[in-house]
Design a protein around this motif. Structure first.
Motif, PDB file in Angstrom:
ATOM      1  N   LEU A 153       0.842  -1.188   0.000  1.00  0.00           N
ATOM      2  CA  LEU A 153       0.000   0.000   0.000  1.00  0.00           C
ATOM      3  C   LEU A 153       0.881   1.243   0.000  1.00  0.00           C
ATOM      4  O   LEU A 153       1.772   1.374   0.837  1.00  0.00           O
ATOM      5  CB  LEU A 153      -0.914   0.017   1.232  1.00  0.00           C
ATOM      6  N   SER A 154       0.632   2.132  -0.931  1.00  0.00           N
ATOM      7  CA  SER A 154       1.405   3.364  -1.039  1.00  0.00           C
ATOM      8  C   SER A 154       0.474   4.554  -0.913  1.00  0.00           C
ATOM      9  O   SER A 154      -0.736   4.458  -1.179  1.00  0.00           O
ATOM     10  CB  SER A 154       2.130   3.416  -2.382  1.00  0.00           C
ATOM     11  N   LEU A 155       1.025   5.702  -0.510  1.00  0.00           N
ATOM     12  CA  LEU A 155       0.226   6.926  -0.504  1.00  0.00           C
ATOM     13  C   LEU A 155       0.045   7.482  -1.914  1.00  0.00           C
ATOM     14  O   LEU A 155      -0.733   8.413  -2.104  1.00  0.00           O
ATOM     15  CB  LEU A 155       0.868   7.975   0.408  1.00  0.00           C
ATOM     16  N   PHE A 156       0.739   6.928  -2.893  1.00  0.00           N
ATOM     17  CA  PHE A 156       0.434   7.235  -4.289  1.00  0.00           C
ATOM     18  C   PHE A 156      -0.708   6.344  -4.750  1.00  0.00           C
ATOM     19  O   PHE A 156      -0.697   5.128  -4.542  1.00  0.00           O
ATOM     20  CB  PHE A 156       1.651   7.012  -5.185  1.00  0.00           C
ATOM     21  N   GLN A 157      -1.701   6.946  -5.396  1.00  0.00           N
ATOM     22  CA  GLN A 157      -2.858   6.213  -5.892  1.00  0.00           C
ATOM     23  C   GLN A 157      -3.122   6.603  -7.348  1.00  0.00           C
ATOM     24  O   GLN A 157      -2.679   7.661  -7.817  1.00  0.00           O
ATOM     25  CB  GLN A 157      -4.095   6.538  -5.052  1.00  0.00           C
ATOM     26  N   ASN A 158      -3.863   5.753  -8.053  1.00  0.00           N
ATOM     27  CA  ASN A 158      -4.286   6.043  -9.418  1.00  0.00           C
ATOM     28  C   ASN A 158      -5.806   6.108  -9.471  1.00  0.00           C
ATOM     29  O   ASN A 158      -6.494   5.224  -8.935  1.00  0.00           O
ATOM     30  CB  ASN A 158      -3.791   4.955 -10.372  1.00  0.00           C
ATOM     31  N   TRP A 159      -6.314   7.173 -10.085  1.00  0.00           N
ATOM     32  CA  TRP A 159      -7.759   7.320 -10.259  1.00  0.00           C
ATOM     33  C   TRP A 159      -8.047   8.296 -11.400  1.00  0.00           C
ATOM     34  O   TRP A 159      -7.439   9.374 -11.465  1.00  0.00           O
ATOM     35  CB  TRP A 159      -8.409   7.865  -8.976  1.00  0.00           C
ATOM     36  N   GLY A 160      -8.946   7.888 -12.293  1.00  0.00           N
ATOM     37  CA  GLY A 160      -9.437   8.781 -13.326  1.00  0.00           C
ATOM     38  C   GLY A 160      -8.377   9.417 -14.196  1.00  0.00           C
ATOM     39  O   GLY A 160      -8.550  10.545 -14.663  1.00  0.00           O
ATOM     40  N   GLY A 161      -7.278   8.701 -14.430  1.00  0.00           N
ATOM     41  CA  GLY A 161      -6.218   9.259 -15.258  1.00  0.00           C
ATOM     42  C   GLY A 161      -5.218  10.115 -14.506  1.00  0.00           C
ATOM     43  O   GLY A 161      -4.359  10.758 -15.130  1.00  0.00           O
ATOM     44  N   PHE A 162      -5.316  10.110 -13.177  1.00  0.00           N
ATOM     45  CA  PHE A 162      -4.377  10.870 -12.348  1.00  0.00           C
ATOM     46  C   PHE A 162      -3.586   9.903 -11.461  1.00  0.00           C
ATOM     47  O   PHE A 162      -4.133   8.925 -10.956  1.00  0.00           O
ATOM     48  CB  PHE A 162      -5.118  11.863 -11.441  1.00  0.00           C
ATOM     49  N   ARG A 163      -2.317  10.195 -11.277  1.00  0.00           N
ATOM     50  CA  ARG A 163      -1.530   9.527 -10.237  1.00  0.00           C
ATOM     51  C   ARG A 163      -1.257  10.588  -9.192  1.00  0.00           C
ATOM     52  O   ARG A 163      -0.584  11.592  -9.467  1.00  0.00           O
ATOM     53  CB  ARG A 163      -0.231   8.951 -10.786  1.00  0.00           C
ATOM     54  N   TYR A 164      -1.779  10.381  -8.000  1.00  0.00           N
ATOM     55  CA  TYR A 164      -1.762  11.447  -7.006  1.00  0.00           C
ATOM     56  C   TYR A 164      -1.330  10.927  -5.645  1.00  0.00           C
ATOM     57  O   TYR A 164      -1.512   9.753  -5.313  1.00  0.00           O
ATOM     58  CB  TYR A 164      -3.146  12.090  -6.893  1.00  0.00           C
ATOM     59  N   PHE A 165      -0.745  11.815  -4.884  1.00  0.00           N
ATOM     60  CA  PHE A 165      -0.347  11.531  -3.507  1.00  0.00           C
ATOM     61  C   PHE A 165      -1.551  11.840  -2.618  1.00  0.00           C
ATOM     62  O   PHE A 165      -2.133  12.921  -2.706  1.00  0.00           O
ATOM     63  CB  PHE A 165       0.839  12.404  -3.123  1.00  0.00           C
ATOM     64  N   LYS A 166      -1.924  10.891  -1.784  1.00  0.00           N
ATOM     65  CA  LYS A 166      -3.133  11.047  -0.969  1.00  0.00           C
ATOM     66  C   LYS A 166      -2.946  12.110   0.122  1.00  0.00           C
ATOM     67  O   LYS A 166      -1.840  12.387   0.564  1.00  0.00           O
ATOM     68  CB  LYS A 166      -3.492   9.714  -0.314  1.00  0.00           C
ATOM     69  N   PHE A 167      -4.089  12.654   0.543  1.00  0.00           N
ATOM     70  CA  PHE A 167      -4.162  13.557   1.694  1.00  0.00           C
ATOM     71  C   PHE A 167      -3.387  14.864   1.479  1.00  0.00           C
ATOM     72  O   PHE A 167      -2.731  15.368   2.388  1.00  0.00           O
ATOM     73  CB  PHE A 167      -3.691  12.858   2.971  1.00  0.00           C
ATOM     74  N   VAL A 168      -3.480  15.389   0.274  1.00  0.00           N
ATOM     75  CA  VAL A 168      -2.970  16.727  -0.022  1.00  0.00           C
ATOM     76  C   VAL A 168      -4.157  17.678   0.047  1.00  0.00           C
ATOM     77  O   VAL A 168      -5.203  17.419  -0.555  1.00  0.00           O
ATOM     78  CB  VAL A 168      -2.308  16.780  -1.408  1.00  0.00           C
ATOM     79  N   PRO A 169      -4.060  18.802   0.748  1.00  0.00           N
ATOM     80  CA  PRO A 169      -5.187  19.731   0.861  1.00  0.00           C
ATOM     81  C   PRO A 169      -5.712  20.178  -0.496  1.00  0.00           C
ATOM     82  O   PRO A 169      -4.960  20.319  -1.464  1.00  0.00           O
ATOM     83  CB  PRO A 169      -4.589  20.911   1.642  1.00  0.00           C
ATOM     84  N   GLY A 170      -7.035  20.407  -0.553  1.00  0.00           N
ATOM     85  CA  GLY A 170      -7.670  20.783  -1.804  1.00  0.00           C
ATOM     86  C   GLY A 170      -7.087  22.035  -2.419  1.00  0.00           C
ATOM     87  O   GLY A 170      -6.965  22.139  -3.648  1.00  0.00           O
ATOM     88  N   ALA A 171      -6.724  23.018  -1.598  1.00  0.00           N
ATOM     89  CA  ALA A 171      -6.168  24.270  -2.127  1.00  0.00           C
ATOM     90  C   ALA A 171      -4.866  24.017  -2.875  1.00  0.00           C
ATOM     91  O   ALA A 171      -4.597  24.653  -3.909  1.00  0.00           O
ATOM     92  CB  ALA A 171      -5.938  25.268  -0.990  1.00  0.00           C
ATOM     93  N   LEU A 172      -4.045  23.088  -2.398  1.00  0.00           N
ATOM     94  CA  LEU A 172      -2.795  22.776  -3.094  1.00  0.00           C
ATOM     95  C   LEU A 172      -3.066  22.031  -4.390  1.00  0.00           C
ATOM     96  O   LEU A 172      -2.381  22.250  -5.400  1.00  0.00           O
ATOM     97  CB  LEU A 172      -1.873  21.962  -2.189  1.00  0.00           C
ATOM     98  N   ARG A 173      -4.058  21.142  -4.376  1.00  0.00           N
ATOM     99  CA  ARG A 173      -4.447  20.499  -5.627  1.00  0.00           C
ATOM    100  C   ARG A 173      -4.820  21.562  -6.664  1.00  0.00           C
ATOM    101  O   ARG A 173      -4.418  21.490  -7.827  1.00  0.00           O
ATOM    102  CB  ARG A 173      -5.637  19.585  -5.393  1.00  0.00           C
TER     103      ARG A 173
END
Length: 221
Positions: A153-173
């Motif tokens: 299990l990694s904090l990197f995830q794949n969803w909807g064509g994005f590879r993203y680090f989990k639990f990043v605040p929405g404003a930074l996204r």
């Protein structure tokens, strides 16, 4: 090591504590980004993760200069050992790791649009004054650093064509959205960032920047 222990034990997953105290549904709070206390808790944890990356870089330098592989095995757990081994495998990239992570999270939003991966990696390298290979190396090290101990299990995830680090605040996204749209508007003209959550993340950024004029006051060079 003290920093990593505090993150994994004493102060682990502080956003869960905040959501419980405020009676929030954690999943909704993650996707809606509408509670600033919850968002702040994720921000604090992200800063701590960056501090851990800095600490791991310093530890890697110590290992490379003064310790044997056996000493590393004897004194370090499997996740950190794998991370240190990977980070030290390219010594000339070592010093740029912490500063790259700041740019990855605070400019690029902690995610990659997979359809544009090659272009984004090239642009990240250009902005950081490094090579594409170094950027890929840094992302791999980050992935290793925040894997579970069994490696499943990694904090990197794949969803909807994005590879993203989990639990990043929405404003930074949302900063990542705006940065992409500013540097390559034609490339991202039809990109829907993070589905229905994308506009909510933009709203969170507007709240975060209200004292400085909102997103309209941002300038890109």
């Amino acid at each position: 090591m003290l920093s990593f222990d505090a993150y994994t034990n004493q102060y682990a997953r502080s956003w869960e504590t905040v959501s419980a105290q405020k009676g929030l549904n954690e999943r909704d709070a993650l996707y809606d980004a509408n509670d600033d206390d919850f968002e702040a808790a994720m921000y604090v944890v992200l800063i701590h993760r960056l501090m851990n990356a800095y600490a791991v870089t310093r530890r890697t330098l110590e290992v490379v200069r003064h310790e044997t592989p056996q000493q590393l095995i004897d004194t370090t757990g499997p996740v950190l050992r794998a991370t240190i081994s990977e980070l030290s495998s390219h010594p000339r990239h070592l010093f740029g790791f912490p500063s790259f992570l700041q740019r990855f999270f605070f400019v690029w939003g902690g995610f990659i649009v997979e359809a544009n991966r090659a272009t984004e990696i090239e642009q990240m390298a250009r902005e950081a004054g490094t090579s594409k290979d170094a950027v890929e190396h840094y992302l791999n090290v980050l992935d290793l650093l925040y894997q579970s101990r069994d490696g499943n299990l990694s904090l990197f995830q794949n969803w909807g064509g994005f590879r993203y680090f989990k639990f990043v605040p929405g404003a930074l996204r949302a900063l990542g959205f705006l940065h992409r749209e500013a540097i390559a508007p034609e490339l991202y003209a039809n990109t829907e960032f993070f589905g229905r959550s994308g506009e909510k993340y933009r709203t969170a950024l507007e709240r975060a920047l209200v004292d400085t004029g909102g997103t309209a006051a941002l300038r890109y060079r």
